[in-house]
Write an enzyme that holds these catalytic residues in place. Sequence first.
Site, PDB file in Angstrom:
ATOM      1  N   TYR A  72      10.432  11.786 -12.117  1.00 52.01           N
ATOM      2  CA  TYR A  72      11.900  11.684 -12.195  1.00 52.01           C
ATOM      3  C   TYR A  72      12.336  11.089 -13.532  1.00 52.01           C
ATOM      4  CZ  TYR A  72      16.485   9.437 -11.688  1.00 52.01           C
ATOM      5  OH  TYR A  72      17.768   9.004 -11.904  1.00 52.01           O
ATOM      6  N   LYS A  95      14.469  12.604 -16.786  1.00 52.00           N
ATOM      7  CA  LYS A  95      15.735  12.040 -17.283  1.00 52.00           C
ATOM      8  C   LYS A  95      15.603  11.645 -18.764  1.00 52.00           C
ATOM      9  CE  LYS A  95      19.017  11.266 -15.212  1.00 52.00           C
ATOM     10  NZ  LYS A  95      20.219  12.101 -14.913  1.00 52.00           N
ATOM     11  N   THR A 117      19.724   6.778 -16.694  1.00 52.73           N
ATOM     12  CA  THR A 117      19.265   5.731 -15.778  1.00 52.73           C
ATOM     13  C   THR A 117      18.437   4.669 -16.498  1.00 52.73           C
ATOM     14  OG1 THR A 117      17.731   5.380 -13.932  1.00 52.73           O
ATOM     15  CG2 THR A 117      17.359   7.346 -15.235  1.00 52.73           C
ATOM     16  N   ASP A 118      18.424   3.466 -15.930  1.00 54.89           N
ATOM     17  CA  ASP A 118      17.564   2.399 -16.484  1.00 54.89           C
ATOM     18  C   ASP A 118      16.087   2.749 -16.349  1.00 54.89           C
ATOM     19  OD1 ASP A 118      17.306   2.004 -13.720  1.00 54.89           O
ATOM     20  OD2 ASP A 118      17.931  -0.092 -13.743  1.00 54.89           O
ATOM     21  N   GLU A 119      15.763   3.739 -15.483  1.00 62.44           N
ATOM     22  CA  GLU A 119      14.347   4.077 -15.262  1.00 62.44           C
ATOM     23  C   GLU A 119      13.695   4.681 -16.501  1.00 62.44           C
ATOM     24  OE1 GLU A 119      13.113   5.659 -11.590  1.00 62.44           O
ATOM     25  OE2 GLU A 119      14.617   4.558 -10.443  1.00 62.44           O
TER      26      GLU A 119
HETATM   27  P1  NAD Z   1      22.555  12.532  -5.675  1.00 56.67           P
HETATM   28  O1  NAD Z   1      21.167  12.991  -5.417  1.00 56.67           O
HETATM   29  O2  NAD Z   1      23.322  11.830  -4.619  1.00 56.67           O
HETATM   30  O3  NAD Z   1      23.451  13.767  -6.143  1.00 56.67           O
HETATM   31  C1  NAD Z   1      22.989  14.752  -7.038  1.00 56.67           C
HETATM   32  C2  NAD Z   1      23.967  15.916  -6.976  1.00 56.67           C
HETATM   33  O4  NAD Z   1      23.531  16.920  -7.914  1.00 56.67           O
HETATM   34  C3  NAD Z   1      24.016  16.590  -5.610  1.00 56.67           C
HETATM   35  O5  NAD Z   1      25.353  16.833  -5.248  1.00 56.67           O
HETATM   36  C4  NAD Z   1      23.268  17.906  -5.816  1.00 56.67           C
HETATM   37  O6  NAD Z   1      23.698  18.948  -4.979  1.00 56.67           O
HETATM   38  C5  NAD Z   1      23.599  18.187  -7.277  1.00 56.67           C
HETATM   39  N1  NAD Z   1      22.615  19.077  -7.923  1.00 56.67           N
HETATM   40  C6  NAD Z   1      21.257  18.977  -7.864  1.00 56.67           C
HETATM   41  N2  NAD Z   1      20.698  19.989  -8.567  1.00 56.67           N
HETATM   42  C7  NAD Z   1      21.722  20.718  -9.078  1.00 56.67           C
HETATM   43  C8  NAD Z   1      21.792  21.872  -9.900  1.00 56.67           C
HETATM   44  N3  NAD Z   1      20.670  22.485 -10.361  1.00 56.67           N
HETATM   45  N4  NAD Z   1      23.007  22.345 -10.244  1.00 56.67           N
HETATM   46  C9  NAD Z   1      24.144  21.748  -9.796  1.00 56.67           C
HETATM   47  N5  NAD Z   1      24.142  20.681  -8.996  1.00 56.67           N
HETATM   48  C10 NAD Z   1      22.941  20.150  -8.660  1.00 56.67           C
HETATM   49  O7  NAD Z   1      22.447  11.644  -6.989  1.00 56.67           O
HETATM   50  P2  NAD Z   1      23.251  10.356  -7.477  1.00 56.67           P
HETATM   51  O8  NAD Z   1      22.544   9.159  -6.983  1.00 56.67           O
HETATM   52  O9  NAD Z   1      24.685  10.549  -7.245  1.00 56.67           O
HETATM   53  O10 NAD Z   1      22.942  10.447  -9.045  1.00 56.67           O
HETATM   54  C11 NAD Z   1      23.840  11.122  -9.918  1.00 56.67           C
HETATM   55  C12 NAD Z   1      23.360  10.956 -11.351  1.00 56.67           C
HETATM   56  O11 NAD Z   1      23.269   9.567 -11.677  1.00 56.67           O
HETATM   57  C13 NAD Z   1      21.964  11.519 -11.606  1.00 56.67           C
HETATM   58  O12 NAD Z   1      21.962  12.098 -12.883  1.00 56.67           O
HETATM   59  C14 NAD Z   1      21.055  10.291 -11.568  1.00 56.67           C
HETATM   60  O13 NAD Z   1      19.907  10.496 -12.353  1.00 56.67           O
HETATM   61  C15 NAD Z   1      21.976   9.244 -12.159  1.00 56.67           C
HETATM   62  N6  NAD Z   1      21.725   7.858 -11.771  1.00 56.67           N
HETATM   63  C16 NAD Z   1      21.634   7.503 -10.446  1.00 56.67           C
HETATM   64  C17 NAD Z   1      21.497   6.162 -10.102  1.00 56.67           C
HETATM   65  C18 NAD Z   1      21.417   5.727  -8.645  1.00 56.67           C
HETATM   66  O14 NAD Z   1      21.145   4.551  -8.396  1.00 56.67           O
HETATM   67  N7  NAD Z   1      21.671   6.578  -7.670  1.00 56.67           N
HETATM   68  C19 NAD Z   1      21.420   5.189 -11.104  1.00 56.67           C
HETATM   69  C20 NAD Z   1      21.499   5.601 -12.433  1.00 56.67           C
HETATM   70  C21 NAD Z   1      21.664   6.925 -12.759  1.00 56.67           C
HETATM   71  O1  DAU Z   2      17.441   2.422 -11.259  1.00 56.69           O
HETATM   72  C1  DAU Z   2      18.251   3.557 -11.167  1.00 56.69           C
HETATM   73  C2  DAU Z   2      17.620   4.520 -10.208  1.00 56.69           C
HETATM   74  O2  DAU Z   2      17.780   3.944  -8.911  1.00 56.69           O
HETATM   75  C3  DAU Z   2      18.205   5.916 -10.246  1.00 56.69           C
HETATM   76  O3  DAU Z   2      17.975   6.479 -11.506  1.00 56.69           O
HETATM   77  C4  DAU Z   2      17.590   6.789  -9.147  1.00 56.69           C
HETATM   78  O4  DAU Z   2      18.228   8.046  -9.116  1.00 56.69           O
HETATM   79  C5  DAU Z   2      17.779   6.100  -7.806  1.00 56.69           C
HETATM   80  O5  DAU Z   2      17.129   6.838  -6.804  1.00 56.69           O
HETATM   81  C6  DAU Z   2      17.223   4.685  -7.859  1.00 56.69           C
HETATM   82  O6  DAU Z   2      15.777   4.687  -7.980  1.00 56.69           O
HETATM   83  P1  DAU Z   2      14.861   3.634  -7.209  1.00 56.69           P
HETATM   84  O7  DAU Z   2      13.513   4.193  -7.070  1.00 56.69           O
HETATM   85  O8  DAU Z   2      14.991   2.278  -7.812  1.00 56.69           O
HETATM   86  O9  DAU Z   2      15.667   3.611  -5.802  1.00 56.69           O
HETATM   87  P2  DAU Z   2      15.185   3.611  -4.296  1.00 56.69           P
HETATM   88  O10 DAU Z   2      16.419   3.372  -3.493  1.00 56.69           O
HETATM   89  O11 DAU Z   2      14.339   4.774  -3.965  1.00 56.69           O
HETATM   90  O12 DAU Z   2      14.278   2.303  -4.249  1.00 56.69           O
HETATM   91  C7  DAU Z   2      14.787   1.028  -4.615  1.00 56.69           C
HETATM   92  C8  DAU Z   2      13.654   0.030  -4.502  1.00 56.69           C
HETATM   93  O13 DAU Z   2      13.283  -0.087  -3.116  1.00 56.69           O
HETATM   94  C9  DAU Z   2      12.399   0.462  -5.227  1.00 56.69           C
HETATM   95  O14 DAU Z   2      11.738  -0.687  -5.766  1.00 56.69           O
HETATM   96  C10 DAU Z   2      11.529   1.065  -4.136  1.00 56.69           C
HETATM   97  C11 DAU Z   2      11.921   0.262  -2.906  1.00 56.69           C
HETATM   98  N1  DAU Z   2      11.839   1.024  -1.633  1.00 56.69           N
HETATM   99  C12 DAU Z   2      12.455   2.226  -1.553  1.00 56.69           C
HETATM  100  C13 DAU Z   2      12.384   2.969  -0.396  1.00 56.69           C
HETATM  101  C14 DAU Z   2      13.061   4.321  -0.308  1.00 56.69           C
HETATM  102  C15 DAU Z   2      11.157   0.484  -0.563  1.00 56.69           C
HETATM  103  O15 DAU Z   2      10.622  -0.636  -0.618  1.00 56.69           O
HETATM  104  N2  DAU Z   2      11.096   1.218   0.597  1.00 56.69           N
HETATM  105  C16 DAU Z   2      11.677   2.447   0.719  1.00 56.69           C
HETATM  106  O16 DAU Z   2      11.552   3.066   1.806  1.00 56.69           O
END
Ligand code: NAD
Ligand code: DAU
Length: 342
Positions: A153, A157, A128-130
């Site tokens: 988190y 990562k 992730t970019d985080e």
């Molecule tokens: P999500 O929370 O929707 O899904 C996570 C999945 O992992 C779920 O199906 C959960 O059941 C499974 N899981 C959790 N713990 C587990 C374990 N111990 N063993 C097996 N399965 C397990 O997440 P997402 O948003 O789809 O993110 C997927 C990946 O992408 C993550 O690695 C996250 O860090 C990365 N990522 C997410 C974003 C985003 O914006 N959502 C951006 C960049 C990177």
């Molecule tokens: O940047 C990649 C990441 O994006 C992934 O690695 C994470 O798994 C994913 O959860 C996401 O993280 P963020 O913290 O950026 O996403 P979130 O949707 O929780 O929040 C996006 C932005 O919105 C952040 O600046 C916080 C803000 N926010 C979020 C929530 C849930 C609010 O203002 N109000 C809210 O209720």
Amino acid sequence: MQNILVTGGAGFIGCNYVRLMLEKYSDYRVVVIDKLTYAGRLENLQDLAERYGDRYAFVQGDICDGAAIDGVIAQYDIDTIVNFAAETHVDRSILEPDAFVKTDVLGTYTLLESARKGGNLRYHQISTDEVYGHIAGDHNSLEDDKMMPRSPYSASKAAADHFVHAYHITYGLPVTISRGANNIGPYQYPEKVVPLFVTNALAGESLPVYGDGQQMRDYQYVVDHCEGIDLVLHQGVIGEVYNIGTGKEMTNLAMVEILLDELNLPRTLIRHVEDRQGHDRRYSMDVRKIMSLGWEPSYTPEEAIRASVRWYVDNRWWWEPIRSGEFREYYQRVYGNRKVIA
Ligand code: NAD
Ligand code: DAU
């Protein structure tokens, strides 16, 4: 590359990736292993067994369970692992970091060990970019910038990325890492901001914007991200990291205004609430490296937001049961006593 193990395939990005791989490569078998936490939903994959027969398989299991992983690798003759499985929500990591360390760090290490013992399998890590932390000024993070994670988190990562790199250097494991910006689109659990705000608005509830809403994010469409991952898996240089995002960021408030505009609802639904602890103000990545492989996003952030809004409007069957379950308790915990500041 023929038999791919996708961990976390029942989650948001994982299920979109599994769908893409099955559609795109008729000679691949995709095996999903997923623990089915609150974020893992079998309904995200429900049509695949019928559509793809034995090219698709699902196993319920934990990536921290090495014996289970070794068993799946042997049973399905796995040659490639793509690791999506993780605890992923920053707000939950602030409440309870424990599960993040277990799954995101120990789980990644366990998969790397299985890949090594299985004969140095091809391994791709979804990061992730985080991990770069808050980006000051107008800098765009480059792949070899120092990782400066600031939440439990992102620290988990980043630790996982270090292990992946270490397994490449120490054991010659053929790895790549991709670091994605904020994904939005179908099947995203409604704790994340876009699906949370759309479903709140449709339920007539307010939209809790953290702080002043001037935080910057790069909102990319999930299928674009999955295409980028596929490209890195097939054409990425072994041992390298690739950023994946549109390279165009906007403020959270701008995102909310587009979202409400698509729903044709008023901005009076917005409530500014107490900020997230340690909230990263800005993420911004340089994406020229992935683009040099021939990738480019097909959705702008604004198109991605509008397309995502429409999916939730059209798919109440998917999110209404979620919002009435575990989610309510979680929502109360995070937002119940949160101060409204404007
Ligand atoms: P999500 O929370 O929707 O899904 C996570 C999945 O992992 C779920 O199906 C959960 O059941 C499974 N899981 C959790 N713990 C587990 C374990 N111990 N063993 C097996 N399965 C397990 O997440 P997402 O948003 O789809 O993110 C997927 C990946 O992408 C993550 O690695 C996250 O860090 C990365 N990522 C997410 C974003 C985003 O914006 N959502 C951006 C960049 C990177
Ligand atoms: O940047 C990649 C990441 O994006 C992934 O690695 C994470 O798994 C994913 O959860 C996401 O993280 P963020 O913290 O950026 O996403 P979130 O949707 O929780 O929040 C996006 C932005 O919105 C952040 O600046 C916080 C803000 N926010 C979020 C929530 C849930 C609010 O203002 N109000 C809210 O209720």
